[in-house]
Scaffold this motif. Sequence first.
Motif, PDB file in Angstrom:
ATOM      1  N   TRP A  36       0.847  -1.178   0.000  1.00  0.00           N
ATOM      2  CA  TRP A  36       0.000   0.000   0.000  1.00  0.00           C
ATOM      3  C   TRP A  36       0.887   1.234   0.000  1.00  0.00           C
ATOM      4  CZ3 TRP A  36      -5.117   0.297  -0.760  1.00  0.00           C
ATOM      5  CH2 TRP A  36      -5.896  -0.845  -0.546  1.00  0.00           C
ATOM      6  N   PHE A  37       0.597   2.141  -0.898  1.00  0.00           N
ATOM      7  CA  PHE A  37       1.241   3.441  -0.956  1.00  0.00           C
ATOM      8  C   PHE A  37       0.190   4.516  -0.747  1.00  0.00           C
ATOM      9  CE2 PHE A  37       4.131   0.669  -3.083  1.00  0.00           C
ATOM     10  CZ  PHE A  37       5.396   1.200  -2.910  1.00  0.00           C
ATOM     11  N   ARG A  38       0.647   5.693  -0.419  1.00  0.00           N
ATOM     12  CA  ARG A  38      -0.270   6.812  -0.316  1.00  0.00           C
ATOM     13  C   ARG A  38       0.374   8.070  -0.871  1.00  0.00           C
ATOM     14  NH1 ARG A  38      -0.626   7.630   6.280  1.00  0.00           N
ATOM     15  NH2 ARG A  38       1.461   8.554   6.587  1.00  0.00           N
ATOM     16  N   GLU A  39      -0.471   8.963  -1.332  1.00  0.00           N
ATOM     17  CA  GLU A  39      -0.007  10.200  -1.923  1.00  0.00           C
ATOM     18  C   GLU A  39      -0.909  11.328  -1.444  1.00  0.00           C
ATOM     19  OE1 GLU A  39       0.654  12.096  -6.376  1.00  0.00           O
ATOM     20  OE2 GLU A  39       0.858   9.942  -6.060  1.00  0.00           O
ATOM     21  N   ARG A  45       4.545  10.005  -3.575  1.00  0.00           N
ATOM     22  CA  ARG A  45       3.976   8.712  -3.244  1.00  0.00           C
ATOM     23  C   ARG A  45       4.937   7.976  -2.322  1.00  0.00           C
ATOM     24  NH1 ARG A  45       0.939   5.350  -7.846  1.00  0.00           N
ATOM     25  NH2 ARG A  45      -0.075   7.407  -7.832  1.00  0.00           N
ATOM     26  N   GLU A  46       4.426   7.556  -1.183  1.00  0.00           N
ATOM     27  CA  GLU A  46       5.254   6.897  -0.198  1.00  0.00           C
ATOM     28  C   GLU A  46       4.634   5.583   0.226  1.00  0.00           C
ATOM     29  OE1 GLU A  46       5.575   9.358   3.258  1.00  0.00           O
ATOM     30  OE2 GLU A  46       3.425   9.354   3.657  1.00  0.00           O
ATOM     31  N   CYS A  96      -3.063   0.518  -3.847  1.00  0.00           N
ATOM     32  CA  CYS A  96      -2.549  -0.831  -3.710  1.00  0.00           C
ATOM     33  C   CYS A  96      -1.683  -1.144  -4.916  1.00  0.00           C
ATOM     34  CB  CYS A  96      -3.690  -1.836  -3.606  1.00  0.00           C
ATOM     35  SG  CYS A  96      -3.159  -3.544  -3.326  1.00  0.00           S
ATOM     36  N   ALA A  97      -0.615  -1.878  -4.696  1.00  0.00           N
ATOM     37  CA  ALA A  97       0.307  -2.211  -5.768  1.00  0.00           C
ATOM     38  C   ALA A  97       0.759  -3.656  -5.648  1.00  0.00           C
ATOM     39  CB  ALA A  97       1.522  -1.281  -5.741  1.00  0.00           C
ATOM     40  N   ALA A  98       1.106  -4.238  -6.769  1.00  0.00           N
ATOM     41  CA  ALA A  98       1.563  -5.619  -6.792  1.00  0.00           C
ATOM     42  C   ALA A  98       2.577  -5.812  -7.898  1.00  0.00           C
ATOM     43  CB  ALA A  98       0.388  -6.579  -6.985  1.00  0.00           C
ATOM     44  N   THR A  99       3.426  -6.800  -7.711  1.00  0.00           N
ATOM     45  CA  THR A  99       4.396  -7.193  -8.723  1.00  0.00           C
ATOM     46  C   THR A  99       4.711  -8.665  -8.552  1.00  0.00           C
ATOM     47  OG1 THR A  99       6.620  -6.826  -9.615  1.00  0.00           O
ATOM     48  CG2 THR A  99       6.335  -6.494  -7.252  1.00  0.00           C
ATOM     49  N   PRO A 100       4.967  -9.376  -9.643  1.00  0.00           N
ATOM     50  CA  PRO A 100       5.374 -10.770  -9.494  1.00  0.00           C
ATOM     51  C   PRO A 100       6.783 -10.934  -8.945  1.00  0.00           C
ATOM     52  CG  PRO A 100       5.449 -10.120 -11.790  1.00  0.00           C
ATOM     53  CD  PRO A 100       4.809  -8.995 -11.055  1.00  0.00           C
ATOM     54  N   ASP A 101       7.562  -9.871  -8.925  1.00  0.00           N
ATOM     55  CA  ASP A 101       8.894  -9.943  -8.350  1.00  0.00           C
ATOM     56  C   ASP A 101       8.812 -10.211  -6.861  1.00  0.00           C
ATOM     57  OD1 ASP A 101      10.051  -7.267 -10.487  1.00  0.00           O
ATOM     58  OD2 ASP A 101      10.154  -9.437 -10.783  1.00  0.00           O
ATOM     59  N   THR A 102       9.747 -10.981  -6.365  1.00  0.00           N
ATOM     60  CA  THR A 102       9.714 -11.398  -4.966  1.00  0.00           C
ATOM     61  C   THR A 102      10.959 -10.962  -4.207  1.00  0.00           C
ATOM     62  OG1 THR A 102      10.615 -13.571  -5.555  1.00  0.00           O
ATOM     63  CG2 THR A 102       8.216 -13.354  -5.438  1.00  0.00           C
ATOM     64  N   LEU A 103      11.649  -9.966  -4.698  1.00  0.00           N
ATOM     65  CA  LEU A 103      12.818  -9.460  -4.007  1.00  0.00           C
ATOM     66  C   LEU A 103      12.423  -8.850  -2.674  1.00  0.00           C
ATOM     67  CD1 LEU A 103      14.695  -7.735  -6.957  1.00  0.00           C
ATOM     68  CD2 LEU A 103      15.166  -9.977  -5.972  1.00  0.00           C
ATOM     69  N   GLY A 104      13.340  -8.924  -1.738  1.00  0.00           N
ATOM     70  CA  GLY A 104      13.117  -8.325  -0.441  1.00  0.00           C
ATOM     71  C   GLY A 104      14.015  -7.131  -0.229  1.00  0.00           C
ATOM     72  N   SER A 111       8.122   2.531  -4.927  1.00  0.00           N
ATOM     73  CA  SER A 111       7.026   2.493  -5.881  1.00  0.00           C
ATOM     74  C   SER A 111       7.458   1.973  -7.246  1.00  0.00           C
ATOM     75  CB  SER A 111       6.391   3.874  -6.020  1.00  0.00           C
ATOM     76  OG  SER A 111       7.329   4.825  -6.491  1.00  0.00           O
ATOM     77  N   SER A 112       8.711   2.237  -7.619  1.00  0.00           N
ATOM     78  CA  SER A 112       9.207   1.808  -8.919  1.00  0.00           C
ATOM     79  C   SER A 112       9.311   0.294  -9.031  1.00  0.00           C
ATOM     80  CB  SER A 112      10.564   2.449  -9.206  1.00  0.00           C
ATOM     81  OG  SER A 112      11.517   2.093  -8.220  1.00  0.00           O
TER      82      SER A 112
END
Length: 127
Positions: A36-39, A45-46, A96-104, A111-112
């Motif tokens: 979750w980000f907010r602006e 956007r943070e 709300c944001a999602a990506t298939p990447d699983t990096l930690g 956000s990028s």
Amino acid sequence: QVRVVQSGGGSVQAGGSLRLSCGANGYTYNSASMAWFREAPGGKREAVTATCPGSDATYYADSVKGRFTLSRGNSENTLILQMNSLKPEDTAIYYCAATPDTLGGAICARSSFYDDWGQGTQVTVSS
């Protein structure tokens, strides 16, 4: 692209609570990173909170620690953000944001890092 749909939010008096939900079709918690980000108006956007399989723990911004809680929804591709003790400073559009990447690590809160974004939900906290 995975479709991200969010709901919830609204207006509340300071000290109150709101709940946001986010569903990422085609993702599960163990196969995607979600956040979750907010602006705020005129602001950047943070990240508010994020969960990435490559991270040891859920990320929470310092400003929301102890007040916001990220949890799993009834369906495995749903995240629930419970926001308690809300402050006027929490007023923003939440994404709300999602990506298939699983990096930690730190990238989980950038956000990028995210490919798929929800439509945004207004949260307004009055004094």
